[in-house]
Design a protein around this motif. Structure first.
Motif, short mmCIF file in Angstrom:
data_model
loop_
_atom_site.label_atom_id
_atom_site.label_comp_id
_atom_site.label_asym_id
_atom_site.label_seq_id
_atom_site.Cartn_x
_atom_site.Cartn_y
_atom_site.Cartn_z
N GLU A 86 11.21 8.39 17.24
CA GLU A 86 11.03 9.83 17.94
C GLU A 86 11.14 10.85 16.73
OE1 GLU A 86 13.60 10.17 21.39
OE2 GLU A 86 12.59 8.86 22.48
N MET A 87 10.49 11.93 16.96
CA MET A 87 10.58 13.13 16.05
C MET A 87 10.56 14.43 17.15
SD MET A 87 8.21 13.08 12.77
CE MET A 87 8.80 14.48 12.10
N PRO A 88 11.35 15.30 16.80
CA PRO A 88 11.45 16.59 17.54
C PRO A 88 9.96 17.35 17.93
CG PRO A 88 13.30 16.79 16.09
CD PRO A 88 12.37 15.53 15.49
N GLY A 89 9.53 17.56 18.96
CA GLY A 89 8.53 18.27 19.05
C GLY A 89 7.24 17.13 19.42
N VAL A 90 7.44 15.88 19.24
CA VAL A 90 6.46 14.93 19.23
C VAL A 90 6.42 14.18 20.45
CG1 VAL A 90 5.13 12.99 18.03
CG2 VAL A 90 6.45 14.79 16.73
N ILE A 91 5.55 13.95 21.22
CA ILE A 91 5.35 13.12 22.27
C ILE A 91 4.90 11.73 21.98
CG2 ILE A 91 4.45 12.75 24.63
CD1 ILE A 91 5.86 15.41 24.25
N GLY A 92 5.93 10.68 22.22
CA GLY A 92 5.79 9.57 21.96
C GLY A 92 6.32 9.17 20.59
N ASN A 93 6.43 7.67 20.27
CA ASN A 93 6.94 7.31 18.85
C ASN A 93 5.88 7.53 17.82
OD1 ASN A 93 9.30 7.03 20.07
ND2 ASN A 93 8.86 4.57 20.18
N VAL A 94 6.48 8.01 16.58
CA VAL A 94 5.60 7.89 15.33
C VAL A 94 6.41 7.20 14.03
CG1 VAL A 94 4.44 10.16 15.94
CG2 VAL A 94 6.88 10.09 14.45
N ALA A 95 5.61 6.77 13.05
CA ALA A 95 6.23 6.12 12.06
C ALA A 95 6.67 7.11 10.94
CB ALA A 95 4.88 5.23 11.34
N ILE A 96 8.08 6.81 10.87
CA ILE A 96 8.81 7.62 10.25
C ILE A 96 9.84 7.13 9.08
CG2 ILE A 96 11.14 9.22 10.41
CD1 ILE A 96 10.67 9.02 13.49
N GLN A 97 9.46 7.62 7.83
CA GLN A 97 9.84 7.06 6.56
C GLN A 97 11.53 7.30 6.82
OE1 GLN A 97 9.13 9.65 3.33
NE2 GLN A 97 10.03 8.45 1.80
N GLY A 98 12.21 6.24 6.25
CA GLY A 98 13.62 6.12 6.31
C GLY A 98 14.28 5.73 7.47
N LEU A 99 13.38 5.64 8.32
CA LEU A 99 13.75 5.00 9.79
C LEU A 99 13.79 3.33 9.77
CD1 LEU A 99 14.97 5.61 12.65
CD2 LEU A 99 12.84 5.53 13.38
N ASP A 100 14.77 2.80 10.02
CA ASP A 100 15.09 1.46 9.83
C ASP A 100 15.49 0.61 11.16
OD1 ASP A 100 14.93 -1.20 8.87
OD2 ASP A 100 16.77 -1.28 7.49
N THR B 36 1.00 -1.13 0.00
CA THR B 36 0.14 -0.05 -0.03
C THR B 36 0.87 1.24 0.07
OG1 THR B 36 -1.73 -1.00 1.18
CG2 THR B 36 -1.87 1.34 1.08
N LEU B 37 0.73 2.20 -1.07
CA LEU B 37 1.44 3.25 -1.23
C LEU B 37 1.21 4.20 0.20
CD1 LEU B 37 3.28 5.00 -3.11
CD2 LEU B 37 0.98 6.14 -3.75
N GLN B 38 2.45 4.84 0.63
CA GLN B 38 2.16 5.65 1.68
C GLN B 38 2.38 7.15 1.25
OE1 GLN B 38 1.54 5.57 4.86
NE2 GLN B 38 1.25 3.13 5.03
N ILE B 39 1.69 8.15 1.60
CA ILE B 39 1.81 9.31 1.44
C ILE B 39 2.15 10.06 2.93
CG2 ILE B 39 0.84 11.43 0.32
CD1 ILE B 39 1.19 9.29 -1.51
N PRO B 40 3.43 10.37 3.07
CA PRO B 40 3.51 10.89 4.28
C PRO B 40 3.31 12.33 4.62
CG PRO B 40 5.46 10.61 3.28
CD PRO B 40 4.64 10.14 1.84
N THR B 41 2.80 12.83 5.89
CA THR B 41 2.85 14.02 6.28
C THR B 41 4.21 14.60 6.41
OG1 THR B 41 0.92 13.95 7.66
CG2 THR B 41 2.49 15.54 8.04
N THR B 42 4.66 15.60 5.44
CA THR B 42 5.84 16.39 5.34
C THR B 42 6.19 17.50 6.27
OG1 THR B 42 5.16 17.75 3.45
CG2 THR B 42 5.94 15.50 3.06
N LEU B 43 5.14 18.23 6.78
CA LEU B 43 5.13 19.48 7.65
C LEU B 43 4.71 19.40 8.99
CD1 LEU B 43 3.59 21.91 5.35
CD2 LEU B 43 5.89 21.67 5.36
N PRO B 44 5.32 19.89 10.01
CA PRO B 44 4.87 19.64 11.39
C PRO B 44 3.63 20.12 11.73
CG PRO B 44 6.41 21.50 11.13
CD PRO B 44 6.39 20.98 9.83
N VAL B 45 2.95 19.43 12.76
CA VAL B 45 1.66 19.76 12.91
C VAL B 45 1.57 20.72 13.89
CG1 VAL B 45 -0.61 18.66 14.07
CG2 VAL B 45 0.99 17.40 12.66
N MET B 46 0.45 21.80 14.01
CA MET B 46 0.48 22.99 14.86
C MET B 46 0.81 22.59 16.14
SD MET B 46 -2.41 25.58 15.44
CE MET B 46 -2.60 26.30 13.82
N ASP B 47 0.12 21.73 16.99
CA ASP B 47 0.37 21.58 18.37
C ASP B 47 1.89 21.02 18.78
OD1 ASP B 47 0.50 18.83 17.48
OD2 ASP B 47 -1.38 18.11 18.92
#
Length: 307
Positions: free
Chosen positions: A285-299, A194-205
């Protein structure tokens, strides 16, 4: 120079966000002549149960206060599933969901139970994951009279089981990750289809109130982050559709004035997903994000939850 292309992804997490935030966003988008992709939570609003994140996720309470969560979500929402019974979202507002599609926007599934998925997915047996997705799909079909073509995981939270079940649904694409460009995910050495279209910009919160970013300059910051080609911006019906609606309307106007064009995620998949590469996808982990998220390129290997 190639102009930025903006795909707006609207996450609708809650009962109040569906009831109040979605209609306001529809007004803003109609006035601007912009189409977006809306992902709906279809089942119970158990937002109050997110209180356990205070004890399990360092910095969660600070983020909620910094991001003005009480004004964004409202007191009843913060009590649903604890002191107040959880209202059902999709079955309460089928006319709102259908109005989104009627106005030309794309619609898809966010989840059945947002908090349950976001907080507990890594510990769910595959049968439970399939049940969560299956319930959401059934409610979607009841409302729209057809199967969904796209899903987006709450909190960008995925497992190999969730990706496998997505593949079995033969979706056009999903939007479960943070990253830079469309890709096919590889997790634990396994390629998913299934093709993934990732969010590329940070979220407001994630950025409001951090590093000098305020309501007065956040849109300047967003404009500075735009790159030529596809930019995927995720907004929340509970935030940009309510207390921060004025900021979102201002951002849309400034993006249009800058020459940016707008497309749905389905159009992004068609235009930018052709010949998409495979890429690793893992929780991290991503800067500004609480908890882990799915990250493209992270292996990284998935954790051993049940040794």
């Amino acid at each position: 120079m190639e102009k930025p292309v903006i795909a707006l992804k609207v996450d609708v997490d809650t009962y109040a966000g569906t009831r109040d935030g979605v209609p306001r966003l529809l007004d803003i988008l109609k006035e601007a002549g912009v189409r977006a992709t809306f992902y709906f939570s279809m089942g119970p609003d158990n937002s109050g149960k997110a209180i356990r994140r205070v004890f399990t996720r360092k910095g969660f309470l600070r983020k909620m206060l910094r991001g003005r969560a009480p004004s964004a979500f409202g007191l009843p929402t913060m009590l649903y599933g604890t002191l107040l019974p959880p209202p059902m979202i999709g079955s309460s507002f089928p006319y709102i969901l259908k109005s989104v599609e009627h106005m030309g926007h794309e619609v898809g599934i966010h989840c059945w139970d947002h908090v349950k998925w976001h907080d507990l997915l890594p510990w769910m047996p595959k049968k439970t994951v399939a049940m969560e997705i299956g319930r959401a799909c059934a409610r979607f079909e009841d409302i729209f009279g057809r199967r969904t073509r796209t899903t987006a995981a709450p909190g960008w939270t995925i497992t190999a089981d969730s990706l496998e079940i997505q593949d079995a649904l033969f979706l056009s694409y999903s939007s479960d990750a943070r990253g830079t460009s469309p890709f096919y995910p590889v997790l634990g050495g396994r390629r998913f289809t299934t093709l993934q279209i990732p969010t590329t910009l940070p979220v407001m919160d994630e950025i409001l109130g951090e590093n000098g970013i305020t309501a007065e300059n956040i849109n300047d910051y967003y404009l500075s982050l735009l790159s030529p080609g596809l930019n995927v911006h995720t907004i929340q019906a509970e935030r940009e559709g309510k207390a921060m609606a004025w900021l979102f309307a201002d951002l849309i106007g400034r993006l249009k004035d800058s020459g940016a064009t707008f497309i749905t995620l389905e159009e992004a998949a068609d235009e930018f997903g052709r010949n998409a590469p495979d890429a690793p996808l893992s929780m991290g982990e991503m800067p500004g994000v609480i908890g882990n998220v799915a990250i493209q390129g992270l292996d990284v290997p998935p954790p051993e939850l049940f040794p």
